[in-house]
Motif scaffolding. Structure first.
Motif, PDB file in Angstrom:
ATOM      1  N   GLU A 110      -4.324   0.007   6.520  1.00 34.49           N
ATOM      2  CA  GLU A 110      -4.474   1.130   5.595  1.00 34.49           C
ATOM      3  C   GLU A 110      -5.472   0.756   4.502  1.00 34.49           C
ATOM      4  O   GLU A 110      -5.425  -0.358   3.965  1.00 34.49           O
ATOM      5  N   PRO A 111      -6.420   1.649   4.174  1.00 37.92           N
ATOM      6  CA  PRO A 111      -7.375   1.312   3.109  1.00 37.92           C
ATOM      7  C   PRO A 111      -6.672   1.108   1.777  1.00 37.92           C
ATOM      8  O   PRO A 111      -5.692   1.779   1.468  1.00 37.92           O
ATOM      9  N   ASP A 112      -7.182   0.183   1.011  1.00 36.17           N
ATOM     10  CA  ASP A 112      -6.604  -0.198  -0.274  1.00 36.17           C
ATOM     11  C   ASP A 112      -7.578   0.169  -1.383  1.00 36.17           C
ATOM     12  O   ASP A 112      -8.728  -0.292  -1.392  1.00 36.17           O
ATOM     13  N   ALA A 113      -7.125   0.981  -2.326  1.00 37.16           N
ATOM     14  CA  ALA A 113      -7.989   1.416  -3.423  1.00 37.16           C
ATOM     15  C   ALA A 113      -8.485   0.238  -4.262  1.00 37.16           C
ATOM     16  O   ALA A 113      -9.508   0.343  -4.951  1.00 37.16           O
ATOM     17  N   LYS A 114      -7.783  -0.893  -4.208  1.00 35.90           N
ATOM     18  CA  LYS A 114      -8.196  -2.074  -4.966  1.00 35.90           C
ATOM     19  C   LYS A 114      -9.290  -2.854  -4.254  1.00 35.90           C
ATOM     20  O   LYS A 114      -9.870  -3.778  -4.833  1.00 35.90           O
TER      21      LYS A 114
END
Length: 434
Positions: free
Chosen positions: A122-126
């Motif tokens: 899952e893509p991580d905003a960080k």
């Protein structure tokens, strides 16, 4: 010292994604609806979104689609969200090659990729390179699979204000993955491949007479830092000419599309700066082709019927839209002279495609074009597509909201290896195409 290390890790794309992808990530990326389908209060299958009720559902719509509905150009029919099960060989390749792909130091650098979805987590905003990882997932995504064709393909040019049909073009469009193949022989690579190509697209115009036998060939290298090769054959000149890099952002055959617009985005990862803008539940045009009200306009020998169009100027396809989990991705050109200031993609999380809904902004930052491609479930389309695990591109709408003009497309997509011999994707083939 710690701060310098953090900066170095961020540059390498490791901050926020230090944990290796797991089997659970593979399951979740290809089956995001395992725990149930998304919902929006007040929205239900069968309802129609129009300018009278669209504000209630603004958060579930791409910005451009909201504008089209709010302006009264289009009404969206809501369908039930369904599973678009992914190609089994591609899923297995993802599992087999888990964590082999790594980003290099520069945008557009990747090492260790073999096949499948390179970054299934899952893509991580960080993670400052989360958007770039999604771009790689698209580049090495299923898209049309190892090989397929839109055979044939009808484009229409329309004045959206008057509805006048200005031109219809009939063409064939072919796709071939040279490398990272997962299912159709030869696996994993078409050989010989001395140029180390990853993928190629070949287009041939069949009608009208003044454009007949116009051909386009795009060759994309596996090395993303290497510029694509693109060639155009004009029948009346009877010669092949190589396209300059900038010509991929010109209007293609006088349409509202650039070559760079093909398939949602037809460029290199390294041509753009990619930013992940979050995960949302958004309506995307996805349906069962055989369940739609189809048009009798084109008389196909097989009895196949194409998606119908309506709305303002007949610029919009007549299909149902599903509430889908999407990743919002913003792409900004690296080249300051690019005619586009940014593209915003609503990437279907399950399929990994970028073309369900796209907004294209001009150099001033104003909305220029709204680009949508509707997809059919392969099991409810042509018999040859059944069981392919590929979302079948079924119709497109490219609306220039500034000039009030549109180009539409009606597809007969066929996942058929026999339509796409490797010899077709070479310059020599174009010269013998008369």
């Amino acid at each position: 010292m710690i701060r310098k290390l953090t900066i170095a890790l961020a540059a390498a794309g490791l901050v926020g994604s230090a944990l290796a992808a797991t089997e659970a990530d593979v399951e979740n990326t290809f089956n995001p609806y395992k725990k149930g389908f998304p919902s929006v209060p007040g929205m239900s299958p069968g309802m129609v979104l129009n300018k009278g009720n669209v504000d209630q559902f603004k958060d579930a719509l791409a910005v451009g689609i909201y504008k089209m509905i709010k302006d009264g150009y289009y009404e969206v029919k809501v369908g039930a969200t369904t599973q678009f099960e992914m190609n089994k060989a591609y899923v297995e390749a993802t599992r087999k090659n888990l964590n082999t792909a790594k980003l290099g130091p520069k945008n557009g650098d990747i090492t260790g990729f073999v096949a499948g979805r390179p970054f299934p987590e899952e893509p991580d905003a960080k993670d400052p390179r989360a958007g770039e990882k999604l771009a790689w997932n698209y580049k090495y995504g299923v898209n049309w699979g190892d090989n397929a064709a839109i055979y044939p393909f009808f484009w229409k040019y329309r004045n959206m204000e008057s509805g006048q049909l200005e031109r219809t073009i009939k063409m064939n469009m072919h796709f071939l993955n040279f490398k990272h193949r997962v299912q159709d022989a030869p696996v994993p690579e078409v050989t010989p491949n001395p140029s180390d190509l990853f993928r190629a697209i070949y287009v041939k115009v069949l009608e009208p007479q003044d454009l007949k036998n116009t051909q386009l060939l795009i060759q994309r290298y596996d090395d993303d830092q290497k510029l694509d090769d693109a060639y155009l054959y004009l029948g009346f000149q009877r010669r092949v000419r190589r396209l300059a890099t900038g010509q991929t952002t010109d209007a293609f055959l006088g349409s509202d599309l650039m070559i760079e617009d093909f398939e949602g985005y037809n460029g290199r990862v390294s041509d753009m700066k990619w930013a992940y803008k979050g995960t949302r539940n958004v309506l995307l045009p996805m349906w069962n082709h055989n369940d739609l009200k189809l048009t009798d306009e084109f008389k196909d020998d097989s009895g196949y019927k194409y998606v119908n169009f309506g709305g303002k100027g007949e610029c919009f396809f007549d299909g149902t839209w599903q509430l889908r989990k999407v990743y919002v991705v913003e792409a900004t050109p690296v080249n300051a002279n690019h005619p586009v200031s940014k593209r915003v993609f609503y990437m279907d999380a399950q399929l990994g495609n970028l073309n369900g809904a796209v907004e294209v902004y001009d150099r001033k930052g104003e909305l220029w074009k709204v680009w949508t491609v509707g997809k059919s479930h392969p099991d409810h389309h042509l018999p040859i597509n059944k069981g392919s695990g590929i979302g079948i591109d079924d119709a497109f709408s490219m609306v220039d909201v500034q000039s009030k003009h549109c180009t539409t497309g009606q597809f007969k997509g066929q996942v058929d290896v026999k339509l796409n011999p490797a010899s077709m994707f070479q310059v020599q083939y174009m010269r013998g195409g008369d």
